[in-house]
Every structure is written in C-alpha cells, then in structure tokens.
Design a protein around this motif. Structure first.
Motif, PDB file in Angstrom:
ATOM      1  N   PHE A   1       0.968  -1.448   0.132  1.00  0.00           N
ATOM      2  CA  PHE A   1      -0.014  -0.099  -0.105  1.00  0.00           C
ATOM      3  C   PHE A   1       0.877   1.376  -0.267  1.00  0.00           C
ATOM      4  N   VAL A   2       1.927   1.215   0.819  1.00  0.00           N
ATOM      5  CA  VAL A   2       2.775   2.511   0.901  1.00  0.00           C
ATOM      6  C   VAL A   2       3.338   2.706  -0.314  1.00  0.00           C
ATOM      7  N   VAL A   3       4.096   1.441  -0.832  1.00  0.00           N
ATOM      8  CA  VAL A   3       5.074   1.604  -2.151  1.00  0.00           C
ATOM      9  C   VAL A   3       4.284   2.106  -3.300  1.00  0.00           C
ATOM     10  N   THR A   4       2.923   1.320  -3.558  1.00  0.00           N
ATOM     11  CA  THR A   4       2.189   1.833  -4.561  1.00  0.00           C
ATOM     12  C   THR A   4       1.685   3.248  -4.558  1.00  0.00           C
ATOM     13  N   LEU A   5       1.507   3.544  -3.303  1.00  0.00           N
ATOM     14  CA  LEU A   5       1.154   4.955  -3.042  1.00  0.00           C
ATOM     15  C   LEU A   5       2.301   5.858  -3.509  1.00  0.00           C
TER      16      LEU A   5
END
Lengths: 140, 264
Positions: A122-126
């Motif tokens: 979630f963090v990386v794709t954001l």
C-alpha cells in the motif's frame, strides 16, 4: 533493472503470493498450519476465512497476483491499478485484523505476515502514484 | 503549452531503466492524479464494504435451529433414566468420580465427547460405578461464557449433561457468534423435560455465577489450563489429574478400572 520501487512491488507481491499459496494449500489439502499458538487453525477454520464461499487465502492470492501483473507495464493506469488493489487489500486486512483481535480472540501469524506485506505494498504503490504527480508538477 | 513540452524534456533527462512520467501518461500529462486517487479511494471503499458484508453473512447456513439440533434422540436415549443433579451425572453413591474440565467451544472437547462419552456412560455411569462432574471453563471467548451460563441454567433443572452433550454435537466455529439466544433455545427445546424459558431466565442467576467461579477455582488449584482435562478419584475424596485425553478407549477403561480397584 526496474525502478527500485517497481522492483519492491514485484518482490513484495512474490512474498505475498508465497504466503497466500501456503494458506490456500493448507485449506484445500486439509493439513494443519505451522503455528505455535493454535490461533491459525481457529482463524482458518472460522466463518470469516471465506467470503461468499471463496477462501480469503484465494482472494489474497488473486490480489497479490493482480498487483504483480500491473508491474508488467509501467503506465499510470498500471500504477493506479496496483494502488487500488493494494488499498483494497490493506483495508480488508485491517478488517480481518479486527476480527482476529476482537471477534475470534485468536491471531494467525500467517495472516499478520500477509497484512505486513500488503501494508508495505500500500505504501510503495502510493509512493509510485505520488511520484508521477510530483514529477508532472515539477515539470509544469 | 507547458504540458506538451514536458515529454521531450523529460525523455532527455530520463535515466536508463526509468520510464519518464510523461511517457507513462502517454504524453497527456498526469495532472489528474488527485482525481485518480479519489477514484481509487471510492472504488476501494465500495469493494471492501462489499467484502465485509459478504464476510459477515458467511456461516449463516450453520445456524442451529430447533428442527436441526443433531443428536437429540440419541442423547436422550443415552442419558434417559440416569440421575442428574446440577453438574453431576450418575448415581450419587457411585464409588468413583470423574470430573471433566471442558469449554463448550473447544473442538477437542467435542471430538473427545463424540468418541468416548457414550462408552463411559454405558459401561461405567449407568451401572452405578462412576459419577461424572462437568466443571465448565470458558476461556475461548464470549460464546464460551454464554454457552456455559446456559449449561448451568439447564443444570438447575438437572439437564446439564443433556445440554452439554448436544452443544458439543452442534458446536459452531469458535467465537463465530454461533451461541445466540436462538441457538441456546433450540438446543434447550430439543431436551425432553427441560423448560427452555426457565433455562434462559436462570442464566443470570447468582447460582450460575457461583458454579462457574467454583469450577475456575478448582481448575486453578489443580493447575489445569487446557481442555479437555480430567480428574478421577474416590467420590468425596481428593481427585487427581489423569491422562484421559485420548481416543484410545482401552486406555480410558484402564484408568477408570484402576480407580475402581482402589475402592475394593
């Protein structure tokens, strides 16, 4: 070499797929999970372990595979799709964590590991989506 | 137009292996990303809401209903005519007492009961050699507590063993919410001679809480922290923990026979 964040998405997706494959195998082969506390069996055997008859482990497998598939092409659409899948996985993971803690009163270590991977995704794709935006803003 | 000049500029600066942002956007620019994020958020919320609702609806088919209580007739036949008083099953003058510590949500307890309970009743309790005591624990969760309170309430009408036996046979997934007023009533109504309304009312009685507290104290003093666990000994005397947690019925018989041999 893919961009580091794209590589991170690939690596995290593969880890998630591995965890989901193990949970799926355990469910369909009806073999016990390697779990010290016994909480894994309680969670895996609960009614919350399936949604509309589809095991959550299978949904997780499809989610991770979908995120991995978005890395084949590096487009805005692919990045947004990865972020959407990771957001769904992250939010549903939070719900399942609540169920484990406050409804089932049992913790599945494998589920926690999957939650950690999905949170990282979630963090990386954001960040990947945000990078697009910042690059464009700077360029403009 | 600033947006249209971006692709060329970014392409020249783009590092090897990194696709420039403008290329990813197909040259149209990427200023709509806040909208994309908002769209993703809305879609994610809708999908997760659907998943959660579907998850909550799961398992409804397993609900215990009055006409779907398994084992009612068999349990009645097994226990019919055997005296019960509160937590005790069997002749009060039976020389040996076997105490079972169990949680009504414990799957192993249900398995053990299914495998061995009928044999013990037929061979030891009905002949008057062994009396059983149900020392209920409720450590798995809320459903355990509600089921245990209801079992003791059934015990007020001397039907605790009918109730626990049927609850084990119709046990749901741990802490899945399977213990409801309806499911407890369904089990109660399948027991001949049990007034279900009185049972439901008695769940909050002080006597029920006292019985639960007594069993907890007995388990604590015996160092019992897992279920099922068993104690055996002469009736009225000290009970000792025995390894009855097996499906080897000959091993169970050997332990009970040893206890009975001590009587003579």
């Amino acid at each position: 070499m893919p961009h580091p964040m794209r590589a991170a998405v690939i690596a995290l997706s593969l880890v998630g797929i591995a965890i989901a494959c193990y949970l799926t195998y355990s469910r369909y082969a009806d073999v016990g999970l390697a779990c010290a506390t016994g909480g894994c069996e309680t969670v895996q055997g609960s009614r919350y372990s399936a949604v509309a008859g589809i095991p959550v482990a299978v949904l997780g497998l499809l989610g991770y595979a979908g995120i991995l598939a978005t890395t084949v092409r590096d487009t805005v659409f692919a990045r947004a799709a990865a972020f959407a899948l990771a957001t769904i996985g992250f939010a549903f993971g939070l719900y399942l964590l609540y169920v484990q803690l406050f409804v089932l009163d049992a913790i599945c270590h494998w589920c926690l590991a999957s939650d950690a991977v999905m949170t990282a995704l979630f963090v990386v794709t954001l960040l990947r989506v945000r990078t697009d935006y910042l690059e464009e803003v700077r360029a403009a | 137009m600033a947006k249209q000049t971006v692709p060329a500029t970014r392409s020249k600066k783009g590092k090897k292996g990194k696709v420039p942002a403008a290329k990813r956007t197909g040259g149209r620019g990427n200023r709509k990303l806040p909208l994309i994020l908002a769209g993703v958020g809305v879609v994610a919320m809708v999908v997760v809401a659907v998943l959660i609702i579907a998850s909550q609806l799961g398992g409804g088919d397993d609900a215990i209903t009055a006409d779907a209580v398994e084992g009612a007739a068999e349990t009645q036949a097994l226990l019919n005519g055997i005296p019960q008083e509160g937590i005790a099953l069997g002749d009060p003058d039976a020389p040996v007492t076997l105490a079972e510590y169990a949680d009504l949500q414990c799957p192993h307890c249900a398995d053990w009961t299914e495998a061995n309970f009928a044999m013990i009743v037929d061979e030891y309790v009905r002949p008057g050699n062994v009396r059983l005591e149900y020392r209920g624990l409720a450590f798995i969760g809320t459903d355990s507590q509600e089921a245990l309170r209801t079992a003791h309430a059934a015990g007020d009408q001397n039907k605790l063993w009918n109730f626990t036996e049927l609850t084990f046979q119709n046990q749901g997934e741990p802490n899945s919410g399977w213990v409801t007023d309806d499911s407890m009533r369904a089990i109660g109504s399948s027991i001949p001679g049990l007034n279900t309304d009185l049972m439901m009312e008695a769940r909050d009685a002080d006597e029920v809480q006292v019985a639960i507290t007594v069993a907890e104290g007995q388990a604590e003093s015996a160092g019992i922290n897992a279920t099922p666990t068993f104690q055996v000994g002469l009736t009225g005397g000290a009970l000792v923990v025995v390894d009855l947690n097996t499906n080897d019925q000959d091993a169970i018989r050997a332990i009970l026979d040893d206890a009975l041999a001590d009587v003579t």
